[in-house]
Enzyme design. Structure first.
Site, PDB file in Angstrom:
ATOM      1  N   CYS A 205      -4.137   6.046  -1.238  1.00 30.49           N
ATOM      2  CA  CYS A 205      -5.105   6.900  -2.696  1.00 30.49           C
ATOM      3  C   CYS A 205      -6.315   8.151  -2.407  1.00 30.49           C
ATOM      4  O   CYS A 205      -6.879   9.144  -3.189  1.00 30.49           O
ATOM      5  CB  CYS A 205      -6.211   5.832  -3.466  1.00 30.49           C
TER       6      CYS A 205
ATOM      7  N   ARG B  42      -8.632  -6.027   4.638  1.00 32.80           N
ATOM      8  CA  ARG B  42     -10.454  -5.006   4.039  1.00 32.80           C
ATOM      9  C   ARG B  42     -10.357  -6.120   2.784  1.00 32.80           C
ATOM     10  O   ARG B  42     -11.586  -5.757   3.309  1.00 32.80           O
ATOM     11  CB  ARG B  42      -9.486  -3.796   3.938  1.00 32.80           C
TER      12      ARG B  42
ATOM     13  N   LYS C   7      -2.781 -11.833  -4.440  1.00 31.59           N
ATOM     14  CA  LYS C   7      -1.996 -11.002  -5.555  1.00 31.59           C
ATOM     15  C   LYS C   7      -1.500 -10.071  -4.718  1.00 31.59           C
ATOM     16  O   LYS C   7      -1.785  -8.989  -5.148  1.00 31.59           O
ATOM     17  CB  LYS C   7      -2.233 -11.025  -6.356  1.00 31.59           C
ATOM     18  N   PRO C   8      -0.177  -9.719  -4.001  1.00 31.49           N
ATOM     19  CA  PRO C   8       0.229  -8.920  -3.396  1.00 31.49           C
ATOM     20  C   PRO C   8       1.384  -7.959  -4.620  1.00 31.49           C
ATOM     21  O   PRO C   8       1.407  -7.805  -5.703  1.00 31.49           O
ATOM     22  CB  PRO C   8       1.093  -9.682  -1.878  1.00 31.49           C
TER      23      PRO C   8
ATOM     24  N   PHE D 290       1.125  11.150  -5.772  1.00 31.39           N
ATOM     25  CA  PHE D 290       1.579  10.370  -4.905  1.00 31.39           C
ATOM     26  C   PHE D 290       2.658  10.493  -4.181  1.00 31.39           C
ATOM     27  O   PHE D 290       3.698   9.853  -4.286  1.00 31.39           O
ATOM     28  CB  PHE D 290       1.584   8.836  -5.855  1.00 31.39           C
TER      29      PHE D 290
ATOM     30  N   GLU E 102      -2.460  12.336  -9.635  1.00 37.53           N
ATOM     31  CA  GLU E 102      -2.441  12.109  -8.491  1.00 37.53           C
ATOM     32  C   GLU E 102      -0.479  11.762  -8.567  1.00 37.53           C
ATOM     33  O   GLU E 102       0.139  11.447  -9.793  1.00 37.53           O
ATOM     34  CB  GLU E 102      -2.604  10.375  -8.280  1.00 37.53           C
TER      35      GLU E 102
ATOM     36  N   SER F 237      -4.365   1.700  -9.561  1.00 30.15           N
ATOM     37  CA  SER F 237      -4.602   2.424 -10.613  1.00 30.15           C
ATOM     38  C   SER F 237      -5.950   2.471 -11.222  1.00 30.15           C
ATOM     39  O   SER F 237      -6.684   1.264 -11.028  1.00 30.15           O
ATOM     40  CB  SER F 237      -3.513   3.008 -11.427  1.00 30.15           C
TER      41      SER F 237
ATOM     42  N   ARG G 241       0.884  11.905   5.071  1.00 32.23           N
ATOM     43  CA  ARG G 241       0.570  10.460   5.911  1.00 32.23           C
ATOM     44  C   ARG G 241       1.362   9.761   4.457  1.00 32.23           C
ATOM     45  O   ARG G 241       0.833   9.726   2.848  1.00 32.23           O
ATOM     46  CB  ARG G 241      -0.445  10.163   5.878  1.00 32.23           C
TER      47      ARG G 241
ATOM     48  N   GLU H 191     -11.521  -0.572  -6.246  1.00 28.81           N
ATOM     49  CA  GLU H 191     -10.838   1.206  -4.934  1.00 28.81           C
ATOM     50  C   GLU H 191      -9.371   1.749  -5.982  1.00 28.81           C
ATOM     51  O   GLU H 191      -8.680   1.197  -5.927  1.00 28.81           O
ATOM     52  CB  GLU H 191     -10.777   0.847  -4.002  1.00 28.81           C
TER      53      GLU H 191
END
Length: 515
Positions: free
Chosen positions: A320, A196, A211-212, A419, A417, A265, A314, A286
């Protein structure tokens, strides 16, 4: 410092051996197939070459369903990142000169290769991230769609001709690529959050340093390998992983990096935004959400239950845009709560490779502890557990699908959140009250509501202070629509034609003495 680092001598050990020796029998076959595919990588990618960390350090990647080690990948830092930036900077000089059609062909080929390997990529996502295999394969198709869309949109980056107020002048606007992009991506969608960002960046003519997350680097590396196979030139796509603070600081400090795009975050996003100010980089963020899901009296119960389940559970609640607060109107509250409980009882929890599983594990122990802390706080302040509410019998990081009621907007679980797979039910009386509760947050990413009243759908959609609103639908993400939030949920948009603009600069050109 690198997370879970172990310094090892630089002795070549076949990846298949490292994996198979440490995994359970069920994962052995998967790991062996992935290794034989040729895109199971454990090194970083810099300038078109696969390289180890310069200091020889590695970081363990674990299967969240079992806690077992999948592989040891290179743990990189400042030096590797600076080299990746230099490589991307050099490659930008030529890649930005490619025609839009040429860049489009590379992206389309990348898309084709991902789709041709979607089952294997889905297995890799399940292995390192934990989501059910069907859901993981769905992410691969979703992630690939951004490459397909970007390939098409590359040829539609139009400028403007401006009618001049003076007869001897011609005025026009060009759109040109920003330059080198630092793309920092999360673990919850380890493929889609890369494509994306990288898809439109490459389509615009930018080069990238990815940077994953240190929890899910294998998917990123596999995607990069397929980009290489697709003919993306060396240096256009680079991947470094490991020491997050060092990598982030290097990207921020470099004057050669002209844009940062980040999903994660809000706290980290604020730090990146502040750090980017030093060199005045463009920033797309995001960030975290606190999505309300409003169920009005006139809602279709079946539609509302289906939409709520899709949004809330899901990826085990680890998105998020998950419904973080479920607001239910008085007249339908008891009926909805009962129907939701019946539906949630049937959610099968387990290893993502097991047949029929719809909820996998949480990503790690810290994630489980956060869920427990928020739930304990809510219960101590009067909330009631209707279903679940504890770790699953499977152990590790599995958590029971949970429903709690009697929530108010002052509890931590309503402000932060979760999560995790916890549905929180809040009761409301009027439409105005629901909108007020929904907007009472610093977040503004996604919101959902269910109603059969056409006039209400317009009123509420306009009144909700969110970048994304789902009306009678819980799954709203698509490559053709803009994704992003307002308030402290971020800046900019991803996906759609609007997402392309995030990687472009406008240049105004005035040509004088044209008479």
């Amino acid at each position: 410092m690198c997370v879970r680092v172990r310094v090892r001598p630089l002795i070549f050990v076949p990846v298949s051996f490292m994996i198979i020796m440490k995994l359970s029998t069920g994962a052995n076959d998967v790991a062996a197939r992935l290794n034989s595919s040729g895109f199971f990588r454990t090194q970083g990618l810099i300038g078109g070459k696969w390289v180890d960390a310069y200091a020889g350090k590695t970081i363990e990647v674990n299967n969240p369903a079992t806690g077992e080690v999948i592989a040891n990948v290179a743990c990189m830092g400042t030096r590797e990142t600076n080299d990746a930036i230099s490589s991307a900077y050099d490659a930008f000089k030529s890649w930005s000169k490619f025609t839009a059609a040429e860049r489009s062909k590379c992206l389309r080929k990348w898309y084709d290769l991902i789709m041709a390997n979607k089952e294997q990529l889905g297995e890799l996502i399940t292995l390192e991230q934990g989501k059910p295999l069907k859901e993981a394969i769905g992410e691969v198709s979703y992630g690939a769609s951004f490459l397909e869309f970007s390939a098409e949109e590359a040829k539609r980056v139009y400028g403007d001709i401006i009618p001049s107020p003076l007869a001897d002048r011609r005025l026009f606007v060009l759109k040109q690529p920003v330059g080198v992009v630092g793309a920092i991506t999360p673990w919850n969608f380890p493929l889609a959050m890369i494509t994306r960002k990288v898809g439109p960046a490459l389509a615009a003519g930018c080069t990238v340093v990815i940077k994953p997350s240190e929890f899910t680097p294998l998917t990123a590396l596999a995607a990069a390998e397929l980009a290489h196979q697709a003919g993306v030139p060396p240096g256009v796509v680079n991947v470094v992983m490991g020491n997050a603070p060092e990598i982030g600081d290097a990207l921020l400090a470099s004057t050669q990096v002209r844009k940062i795009t980040f999903t994660g975050s809000t706290a980290v996003g604020k730090k990146l935004m502040a750090g980017a100010a030093g060199t005045v980089k463009k920033v797309s963020l995001e960030l975290g959400g606190n999505a309300p899901c409003i169920i009005f009296d006139d809602a279709d119960i079946e539609v509302a239950i289906k939409g709520t389940l899709g949004s809330k559970f899901r990826n085990s609640g680890q998105t998020c845009v998950c419904a973080n607060r479920i607001l239910v109107q008085d007249g339908i509250y008891d009926k909805f709560a009962s129907a939701l409980a019946d539906a949630v009882k049937n959610l099968k929890v387990g290893d993502g490779f097991s047949e029929g599983v719809v909820q996998g594990p949480l990503i790690n122990e810290a994630a489980v502890q956060k869920v427990e802390t928020l739930l304990q706080d809510a219960v101590s302040k009067g909330a009631k557990v209707l279903l679940g509410g504890k770790r699953h019998d499977l152990g590790f990081t599995f958590y029971e699908p949970t429903i709690i009621s009697d929530i108010n907007n002052e509890m931590r679980i309503s402000r932060e959140e979760v999560f995790g797979p916890v549905a929180t039910l809040l009761r409301f009386k009027t439409e105005d009250e629901a909108i007020s509760i929904a907007n009472d947050t610093n977040a503004g990413l996604a919101a959902y509501f269910f109603s059969s009243n056409v006039q209400r759908t317009w009123r509420v959609a306009e009144a909700l202070e969110y970048g994304i609103v789902g009306v009678n639908e819980g799954l709203v993400s698509t490559e053709v629509a803009p994704f992003g939030g307002v308030k402290q949920s971020g800046l900019g948009r991803e996906g759609s034609k609007y997402g392309m603009d995030e990687f472009l600069e406008m240049k105004y050109v005035c040509m004088g003495n044209m008479s």
